[in-house]
Design a protein around this motif. Structure first.
Motif, PDB file in Angstrom:
ATOM      1  N   ARG B  16       0.736  -1.310  -0.054  1.00 39.91           N
ATOM      2  CA  ARG B  16      -0.009   0.016   0.143  1.00 39.91           C
ATOM      3  C   ARG B  16       0.691   1.309  -0.057  1.00 39.91           C
ATOM      4  O   ARG B  16       0.517   2.270  -0.752  1.00 39.91           O
ATOM      5  CB  ARG B  16      -0.968   0.018   1.317  1.00 39.91           C
ATOM      6  N   LEU B  17       2.073   1.417   0.838  1.00 41.09           N
ATOM      7  CA  LEU B  17       2.949   2.378   0.796  1.00 41.09           C
ATOM      8  C   LEU B  17       3.453   2.575  -0.617  1.00 41.09           C
ATOM      9  O   LEU B  17       3.831   3.663  -1.018  1.00 41.09           O
ATOM     10  CB  LEU B  17       3.986   2.277   1.793  1.00 41.09           C
ATOM     11  N   LEU B  18       3.802   1.628  -1.215  1.00 39.32           N
ATOM     12  CA  LEU B  18       4.386   1.780  -2.660  1.00 39.32           C
ATOM     13  C   LEU B  18       3.536   2.291  -3.666  1.00 39.32           C
ATOM     14  O   LEU B  18       3.860   2.931  -4.619  1.00 39.32           O
ATOM     15  CB  LEU B  18       4.708   0.253  -3.263  1.00 39.32           C
ATOM     16  N   ARG B  19       2.189   2.285  -3.202  1.00 36.96           N
ATOM     17  CA  ARG B  19       1.280   3.067  -4.237  1.00 36.96           C
ATOM     18  C   ARG B  19       1.613   4.527  -4.308  1.00 36.96           C
ATOM     19  O   ARG B  19       0.772   5.339  -4.943  1.00 36.96           O
ATOM     20  CB  ARG B  19      -0.092   2.486  -3.891  1.00 36.96           C
ATOM     21  N   LEU B  20       2.318   4.990  -3.237  1.00 38.73           N
ATOM     22  CA  LEU B  20       2.681   6.465  -3.248  1.00 38.73           C
ATOM     23  C   LEU B  20       3.554   6.887  -4.244  1.00 38.73           C
ATOM     24  O   LEU B  20       3.748   8.283  -4.449  1.00 38.73           O
ATOM     25  CB  LEU B  20       2.769   6.954  -1.845  1.00 38.73           C
ATOM     26  N   VAL B 185      -7.747  12.381   9.191  1.00 43.14           N
ATOM     27  CA  VAL B 185      -8.767  11.888   8.318  1.00 43.14           C
ATOM     28  C   VAL B 185      -8.574  12.153   6.938  1.00 43.14           C
ATOM     29  O   VAL B 185      -8.379  11.485   6.071  1.00 43.14           O
ATOM     30  CB  VAL B 185     -10.227  12.023   9.044  1.00 43.14           C
ATOM     31  N   ALA B 186      -8.342  13.450   6.535  1.00 43.90           N
ATOM     32  CA  ALA B 186      -8.074  13.912   5.358  1.00 43.90           C
ATOM     33  C   ALA B 186      -6.997  13.407   4.604  1.00 43.90           C
ATOM     34  O   ALA B 186      -6.987  12.979   3.674  1.00 43.90           O
ATOM     35  CB  ALA B 186      -8.248  15.482   5.175  1.00 43.90           C
ATOM     36  N   LEU B 187      -6.121  13.649   5.288  1.00 47.76           N
ATOM     37  CA  LEU B 187      -4.556  13.208   5.006  1.00 47.76           C
ATOM     38  C   LEU B 187      -4.441  11.765   4.661  1.00 47.76           C
ATOM     39  O   LEU B 187      -4.004  11.228   3.643  1.00 47.76           O
ATOM     40  CB  LEU B 187      -3.494  13.600   5.720  1.00 47.76           C
ATOM     41  N   VAL B 188      -4.748  10.850   5.662  1.00 48.87           N
ATOM     42  CA  VAL B 188      -4.424   9.442   5.686  1.00 48.87           C
ATOM     43  C   VAL B 188      -5.541   8.961   4.426  1.00 48.87           C
ATOM     44  O   VAL B 188      -5.235   8.310   3.852  1.00 48.87           O
ATOM     45  CB  VAL B 188      -4.908   8.889   6.956  1.00 48.87           C
ATOM     46  N   GLY B 189      -6.867   9.446   4.719  1.00 48.88           N
ATOM     47  CA  GLY B 189      -7.829   8.928   3.428  1.00 48.88           C
ATOM     48  C   GLY B 189      -7.388   9.335   2.075  1.00 48.88           C
ATOM     49  O   GLY B 189      -7.605   8.511   1.323  1.00 48.88           O
ATOM     50  N   THR B 190      -6.880  10.590   1.740  1.00 50.24           N
ATOM     51  CA  THR B 190      -6.490  10.755   0.477  1.00 50.24           C
ATOM     52  C   THR B 190      -5.140  10.121  -0.104  1.00 50.24           C
ATOM     53  O   THR B 190      -5.093   9.580  -0.907  1.00 50.24           O
ATOM     54  CB  THR B 190      -6.183  12.350   0.024  1.00 50.24           C
ATOM     55  N   ALA B 191      -4.294   9.726   1.115  1.00 50.56           N
ATOM     56  CA  ALA B 191      -2.799   9.068   0.851  1.00 50.56           C
ATOM     57  C   ALA B 191      -3.328   7.573   0.418  1.00 50.56           C
ATOM     58  O   ALA B 191      -2.878   7.145  -0.283  1.00 50.56           O
ATOM     59  CB  ALA B 191      -1.944   9.333   2.075  1.00 50.56           C
ATOM     60  N   ILE B 192      -4.282   7.010   1.376  1.00 52.09           N
ATOM     61  CA  ILE B 192      -4.461   5.876   0.801  1.00 52.09           C
ATOM     62  C   ILE B 192      -5.093   5.496  -0.540  1.00 52.09           C
ATOM     63  O   ILE B 192      -4.817   4.709  -1.140  1.00 52.09           O
ATOM     64  CB  ILE B 192      -5.475   4.947   1.936  1.00 52.09           C
ATOM     65  N   GLY B 193      -5.848   6.595  -0.888  1.00 55.51           N
ATOM     66  CA  GLY B 193      -6.531   6.441  -2.034  1.00 55.51           C
ATOM     67  C   GLY B 193      -5.677   7.162  -3.164  1.00 55.51           C
ATOM     68  O   GLY B 193      -5.924   7.307  -4.307  1.00 55.51           O
ATOM     69  N   ARG B 194      -4.331   7.623  -2.805  1.00 54.98           N
ATOM     70  CA  ARG B 194      -3.547   8.317  -3.755  1.00 54.98           C
ATOM     71  C   ARG B 194      -4.236   9.424  -4.848  1.00 54.98           C
ATOM     72  O   ARG B 194      -3.998   9.705  -5.693  1.00 54.98           O
ATOM     73  CB  ARG B 194      -2.830   7.345  -4.782  1.00 54.98           C
ATOM     74  N   THR B 202     -14.603  10.243  -1.008  1.00 52.26           N
ATOM     75  CA  THR B 202     -14.878   9.686   0.439  1.00 52.26           C
ATOM     76  C   THR B 202     -14.173  10.331   1.526  1.00 52.26           C
ATOM     77  O   THR B 202     -14.694  10.512   2.533  1.00 52.26           O
ATOM     78  CB  THR B 202     -14.546   8.060   0.528  1.00 52.26           C
ATOM     79  N   ALA B 203     -12.758  10.588   1.370  1.00 52.26           N
ATOM     80  CA  ALA B 203     -11.847  10.956   2.324  1.00 52.26           C
ATOM     81  C   ALA B 203     -12.483  12.383   2.755  1.00 52.26           C
ATOM     82  O   ALA B 203     -12.461  12.894   4.040  1.00 52.26           O
ATOM     83  CB  ALA B 203     -10.472  11.150   1.915  1.00 52.26           C
ATOM     84  N   MET B 204     -12.857  13.430   1.888  1.00 53.79           N
ATOM     85  CA  MET B 204     -13.297  14.717   2.075  1.00 53.79           C
ATOM     86  C   MET B 204     -14.324  14.688   2.847  1.00 53.79           C
ATOM     87  O   MET B 204     -14.791  15.517   3.779  1.00 53.79           O
ATOM     88  CB  MET B 204     -13.316  15.351   0.716  1.00 53.79           C
TER      89      MET B 204
END
Lengths: 89, 255
Positions: B16-20, B185-194, B202-204
């Motif tokens: 999941r981290l590599l998706r960034l 919530v905003a940062l992690v949500g958007t990071a997970i979804g790239r 959804t994150a917003m």
């Protein structure tokens, strides 16, 4: 990665991020290329990708090593760090 | 000895981290990187060596690589643009202090604008970091709606942090720390979804919900929230969510 760590006596430790970042930059710069040459099947792993140094890579390596040698020679000449150059040059 | 399940979990987190990583890098190297991580982790487990420390180090190594590769991917002009914008923003209080401009504030004991080195450093990091985050998000799509959504989200986060650092949005100081949850919530949500449109939307929406909950909790707890300000931020998160959702519906223009 393990070879780099072993040959540097533990001084150079790189993770997959560092290794593949370096491979990517060297590929883009034309210093290495993917190689079709596979080692002895007993040592091989089909998942592996092999890379070989290119002519440009070899020339870049020679230039860089010559640069390091010149820097060390100047430092030894000026006796900048006596103990460090006991066996140098 | 860590189980296969634990190893599998670590590998999933690593993948999941590599998706960034930027897409071109990811397409070339994500699979061998994940395989290398897995092989090394298995070796360490087999040799009864510390696995948690190795996983942490591998994550830090990958994070550094992600930052480096994304900065390389960004246009140099984009980075320079944000360095100049940051310098311009910091020049305002600097010049105000030089020319003694500003309304004296007896309550704080200062004669107007009075920033220390840490203030300049903090705001500099905030503005530059927000700008680079926007550039990263903006490269995910050429859609105007996507860029607007990313801009609103990043600006909302920036101003939320800035206001709370400067004056705080609640009368009772520790209460302002609740806004950290909204940002996470905003940062992690958007990071997970790239910053992909659907996941970012959804994150917003989740950030808007979290912000509303914080405001209600603050009201109920007598922490003295500034409700119009909270309403403004909730509206910003929702606007960003709706724009991201619109991008998700439009024909894909992803790079």
């Amino acid at each position: 990665m393990k070879q780099a760590e072993r040959e540097s006596q533990g001084k150079v430790k790189m993770g997959p991020g560092t290794l593949y970042g370096s491979i990517g930059r060297m590929l883009d710069a034309g210093l290495i290329r993917e190689s079709d040459t596979r080692p002895d099947p007993d040592l091989d792993d089909e998942r592996r990708i092999y890379y070989a140094i290119t002519g440009a890579g070899r020339r870049a390596l020679e230039v860089e090593l010559e640069r390091y040698r010149e820097v060390v020679a100047v430092a030894a000449d000026k006796k900048l760090a006596r103990n460090a150059f006991a066996d140098a040059v | 000895m860590p189980s296969d399940r634990a190893l599998g979990r670590y590998r999933r987190w690593y993948e999941r981290l590599l998706r960034l990583y930027p897409r071109p890098f990811r397409q070339r190297f994500a699979e061998p990187m994940a395989q290398t991580f897995n092989d090394l982790a298995r070796e360490r487990r087999g040799a009864n060596r510390d696995l948690v420390g190795f996983v942490a180090w591998a994550f830090v190594d990958a994070t550094a690589g992600i930052i480096r590769e994304n900065l390389t991917q960004m246009q140099t002009t984009a980075i320079l643009r944000w360095v100049l914008i940051t310098a311009a923003v910091l020049a305002v209080p600097a010049l105000a202090m030089v020319f003694n401009v500003g309304v004296p504030d007896p309550g704080s004991g200062t004669d107007g604008v009075n920033w220390g080195p840490m203030d300049f450093a903090m705001i500099g990091v905030l503005v530059l970091g927000s700008g680079l985050l926007y550039e990263y998000a903006a490269t995910r799509s050429r859609s105007v709606a996507h860029r607007a959504a990313a801009g609103i989200a990043v600006a909302a986060g920036l101003f939320l942090v800035w206001i709370n650092l400067a004056v705080g949005m609640m009368d009772v100081e520790p209460g302002n720390l609740m806004y950290v949850v909204v940002l996470l919530v905003a940062l992690v949500g958007t990071a997970i979804g790239r910053f992909e449109p659907r996941e970012a939307s959804t994150a917003m929406f989740a950030a808007a919900g979290a912000h509303a909950v914080v405001a209600v909790l603050a009201l109920v707890g007598g922490l003295g929230p500034i409700l119009p300000a909270d309403a403004f931020f909730v509206a910003a998160w929702v606007a960003s969510a709706l724009l991201f959702r619109r991008t998700g519906v439009e024909p894909s223009l992803s790079t």
